[in-house]
Design a protein around this motif. Structure first.
Motif, PDB file in Angstrom:
ATOM      1  N   LEU A 108       0.829  -1.204   0.000  1.00 29.75           N
ATOM      2  CA  LEU A 108       0.000   0.000   0.000  1.00 29.75           C
ATOM      3  C   LEU A 108       0.864   1.256   0.000  1.00 29.75           C
ATOM      4  O   LEU A 108       0.561   2.233  -0.695  1.00 29.75           O
ATOM      5  CB  LEU A 108      -0.927  -0.012   1.218  1.00 29.75           C
ATOM      6  CG  LEU A 108      -1.822   1.222   1.405  1.00 29.75           C
ATOM      7  CD1 LEU A 108      -2.755   1.394   0.220  1.00 29.75           C
ATOM      8  CD2 LEU A 108      -2.606   1.128   2.706  1.00 29.75           C
ATOM      9  N   THR A 109       1.950   1.236   0.771  1.00 31.51           N
ATOM     10  CA  THR A 109       2.848   2.393   0.806  1.00 31.51           C
ATOM     11  C   THR A 109       3.477   2.644  -0.558  1.00 31.51           C
ATOM     12  O   THR A 109       3.591   3.792  -1.014  1.00 31.51           O
ATOM     13  CB  THR A 109       3.941   2.170   1.857  1.00 31.51           C
ATOM     14  OG1 THR A 109       3.339   1.890   3.124  1.00 31.51           O
ATOM     15  CG2 THR A 109       4.828   3.403   1.995  1.00 31.51           C
ATOM     16  N   ASP A 110       3.897   1.582  -1.248  1.00 38.65           N
ATOM     17  CA  ASP A 110       4.496   1.743  -2.581  1.00 38.65           C
ATOM     18  C   ASP A 110       3.475   2.281  -3.585  1.00 38.65           C
ATOM     19  O   ASP A 110       3.818   3.109  -4.451  1.00 38.65           O
ATOM     20  CB  ASP A 110       5.041   0.394  -3.069  1.00 38.65           C
ATOM     21  CG  ASP A 110       6.194  -0.103  -2.192  1.00 38.65           C
ATOM     22  OD1 ASP A 110       6.816   0.746  -1.514  1.00 38.65           O
ATOM     23  OD2 ASP A 110       6.465  -1.312  -2.186  1.00 38.65           O
ATOM     24  N   LEU A 111       2.233   1.835  -3.474  1.00 39.20           N
ATOM     25  CA  LEU A 111       1.199   2.346  -4.380  1.00 39.20           C
ATOM     26  C   LEU A 111       0.948   3.829  -4.162  1.00 39.20           C
ATOM     27  O   LEU A 111       0.807   4.599  -5.126  1.00 39.20           O
ATOM     28  CB  LEU A 111      -0.098   1.555  -4.178  1.00 39.20           C
ATOM     29  CG  LEU A 111      -0.096   0.102  -4.666  1.00 39.20           C
ATOM     30  CD1 LEU A 111      -1.402  -0.579  -4.274  1.00 39.20           C
ATOM     31  CD2 LEU A 111       0.094   0.040  -6.180  1.00 39.20           C
ATOM     32  N   LEU A 112       0.929   4.260  -2.911  1.00 39.55           N
ATOM     33  CA  LEU A 112       0.713   5.677  -2.624  1.00 39.55           C
ATOM     34  C   LEU A 112       1.890   6.523  -3.097  1.00 39.55           C
ATOM     35  O   LEU A 112       1.704   7.624  -3.642  1.00 39.55           O
ATOM     36  CB  LEU A 112       0.500   5.870  -1.121  1.00 39.55           C
ATOM     37  CG  LEU A 112      -0.783   5.280  -0.539  1.00 39.55           C
ATOM     38  CD1 LEU A 112      -0.818   5.459   0.983  1.00 39.55           C
ATOM     39  CD2 LEU A 112      -2.011   5.943  -1.159  1.00 39.55           C
ATOM     40  N   LYS A 113       3.120   6.025  -2.925  1.00 41.65           N
ATOM     41  CA  LYS A 113       4.285   6.772  -3.394  1.00 41.65           C
ATOM     42  C   LYS A 113       4.294   6.885  -4.914  1.00 41.65           C
ATOM     43  O   LYS A 113       4.600   7.946  -5.472  1.00 41.65           O
ATOM     44  CB  LYS A 113       5.565   6.096  -2.904  1.00 41.65           C
ATOM     45  CG  LYS A 113       5.814   6.245  -1.418  1.00 41.65           C
ATOM     46  CD  LYS A 113       7.135   5.593  -1.030  1.00 41.65           C
ATOM     47  CE  LYS A 113       7.418   5.781   0.452  1.00 41.65           C
ATOM     48  NZ  LYS A 113       8.687   5.134   0.866  1.00 41.65           N
ATOM     49  N   ALA A 114       3.957   5.787  -5.589  1.00 43.48           N
ATOM     50  CA  ALA A 114       3.934   5.822  -7.054  1.00 43.48           C
ATOM     51  C   ALA A 114       2.860   6.774  -7.572  1.00 43.48           C
ATOM     52  O   ALA A 114       3.069   7.489  -8.565  1.00 43.48           O
ATOM     53  CB  ALA A 114       3.703   4.411  -7.602  1.00 43.48           C
ATOM     54  N   PHE A 115       1.723   6.803  -6.909  1.00 41.20           N
ATOM     55  CA  PHE A 115       0.671   7.728  -7.336  1.00 41.20           C
ATOM     56  C   PHE A 115       1.049   9.174  -7.045  1.00 41.20           C
ATOM     57  O   PHE A 115       0.725  10.080  -7.818  1.00 41.20           O
ATOM     58  CB  PHE A 115      -0.632   7.364  -6.613  1.00 41.20           C
ATOM     59  CG  PHE A 115      -1.821   8.141  -7.094  1.00 41.20           C
ATOM     60  CD1 PHE A 115      -2.459   7.811  -8.279  1.00 41.20           C
ATOM     61  CD2 PHE A 115      -2.295   9.222  -6.365  1.00 41.20           C
ATOM     62  CE1 PHE A 115      -3.552   8.536  -8.724  1.00 41.20           C
ATOM     63  CE2 PHE A 115      -3.385   9.947  -6.798  1.00 41.20           C
ATOM     64  CZ  PHE A 115      -4.010   9.598  -7.987  1.00 41.20           C
ATOM     65  N   ARG A 116       1.780   9.417  -5.956  1.00 40.71           N
ATOM     66  CA  ARG A 116       2.181  10.781  -5.615  1.00 40.71           C
ATOM     67  C   ARG A 116       3.240  11.311  -6.569  1.00 40.71           C
ATOM     68  O   ARG A 116       3.298  12.520  -6.823  1.00 40.71           O
ATOM     69  CB  ARG A 116       2.699  10.811  -4.175  1.00 40.71           C
ATOM     70  CG  ARG A 116       3.105  12.192  -3.686  1.00 40.71           C
ATOM     71  CD  ARG A 116       3.338  12.163  -2.181  1.00 40.71           C
ATOM     72  NE  ARG A 116       4.305  11.156  -1.808  1.00 40.71           N
ATOM     73  CZ  ARG A 116       5.628  11.377  -1.800  1.00 40.71           C
ATOM     74  NH1 ARG A 116       6.115  12.539  -2.156  1.00 40.71           N
ATOM     75  NH2 ARG A 116       6.446  10.410  -1.428  1.00 40.71           N
TER      76      ARG A 116
END
Length: 295
Positions: free
Chosen positions: A184-192
């Motif tokens: 989940l953290t990687d998905l949020l970073k990639a979207f940011r």
């Protein structure tokens, strides 16, 4: 009226910025904690806890569309019938709590949990009990907007829904292995990274405007402060030392009573006996002449 508005704003702030504590591991309890207001969620939570402690399966039957399941309530010592449609997730209990109070009862919760339902169906989430009930636009029967509704409220509602989904997802994966949290953290970073600003750094004011979502006004009108005048605040007592200094700085004047240069005159002379006394001896002469007249 002001007290009611303050209380309403405090409750809205608590609902938006915090989540209530859950007591069971039911997914049907975690999902309403992000949707319902705190006051209603605690009432709904009682039904979730009671569904685990008092409900058990009874007889069942079916027709062409629905299944009729009997749920035995150990606390009320009564059997209730729940009509459940596995296609549309429609459930109707004979206790009719949803019709009376606006949220599903423990018997329907027990049935939905047994069928693996992880969220409360949309048809059982009444907008009057949700956190965003005031932010939704209202339409009449002809589809016309009722009252004034700012378009910015739509974006606030969408942002609130994003936070709701985020907290709901976080509550689900916090009990799972650590790799789900990392994913989940990687998905949020990639979207940011898609919306990351350029090399230009933002000022503190721009960061606050982006965080709050409101642009600061260029003109600020501040009225001058009104000075309060309390009793005794205008005049203060002068110390004796200060009075002595001020008295010594004043010029001296001649006193007709004591015949001296001082800081007083005849009216406030500290030596009243000086007026009757005569240092030249005229008093003795008057006494002698009076005696001679007698002789």
């Amino acid at each position: 009226m002001d007290q009611q508005r303050y209380t309403q704003k405090s409750l809205d702030r608590d609902s938006d910025l915090s989540l209530p504590v859950t007591k069971t591991m039911l997914h049907l309890e975690i999902h309403p904690s992000t949707v319902y207001t705190h006051a209603l969620f605690y009432e709904f939570q009682k039904q979730c806890v009671s569904s685990l402690n008092s409900c058990s399966a009874g007889d069942s039957s079916r027709d062409s569309t629905s299944r009729f399941l009997d749920v035995e309530d150990a606390i009320l010592r009564t059997t209730y019938t729940v009509a459940f449609n596995p296609t549309t997730f429609d459930a109707k209990c004979s206790c009719k709590m949803f019709e009376r109070k606006g949220y599903i009862c423990k018997h329907i919760i027990w049935i939905l949990s047994g069928k693996g339902v992880r969220k409360i169906p949309e048809q059982y989430l009444l907008s009057r009990w949700t956190k965003n009930t005031k932010k939704m636009p209202l339409y009449d029967v002809h589809g016309q907007l009722i009252g004034d509704f700012d378009s910015s409220d739509v974006s606030k509602l969408q942002i609130s829904n994003v936070w709701s989904e985020f907290y709901s997802t976080l509550s689900l994966i916090k009990s799972l292995p650590e790799n789900h949290v990392t994913e989940l953290t990687d998905l949020l970073k990639a979207f940011r990274q898609k919306f990351k600003p350029g090399p230009e750094t933002m000022t503190k004011q721009q960061e606050l405007e982006m965080l709050i979502g409101v642009k600061c006004s260029d003109e600020v009108h501040i009225l001058p402060q009104v000075k309060s005048k309390n009793k005794g605040s205008v005049k203060r007592l002068t110390a004796k030392k200060q009075m002595s200094i001020e008295k010594a700085q004043k010029p001296k004047r001649f006193c007709n009573n004591c015949k001296q240069m001082a800081h007083h005159d005849k009216r406030n002379c500290p030596n009243p006996a000086a007026e009757t006394s005569d240092p030249s001896g005229d008093d003795n002469k008057s006494d002698t002449s009076s005696v001679a007249d007698v002789d």
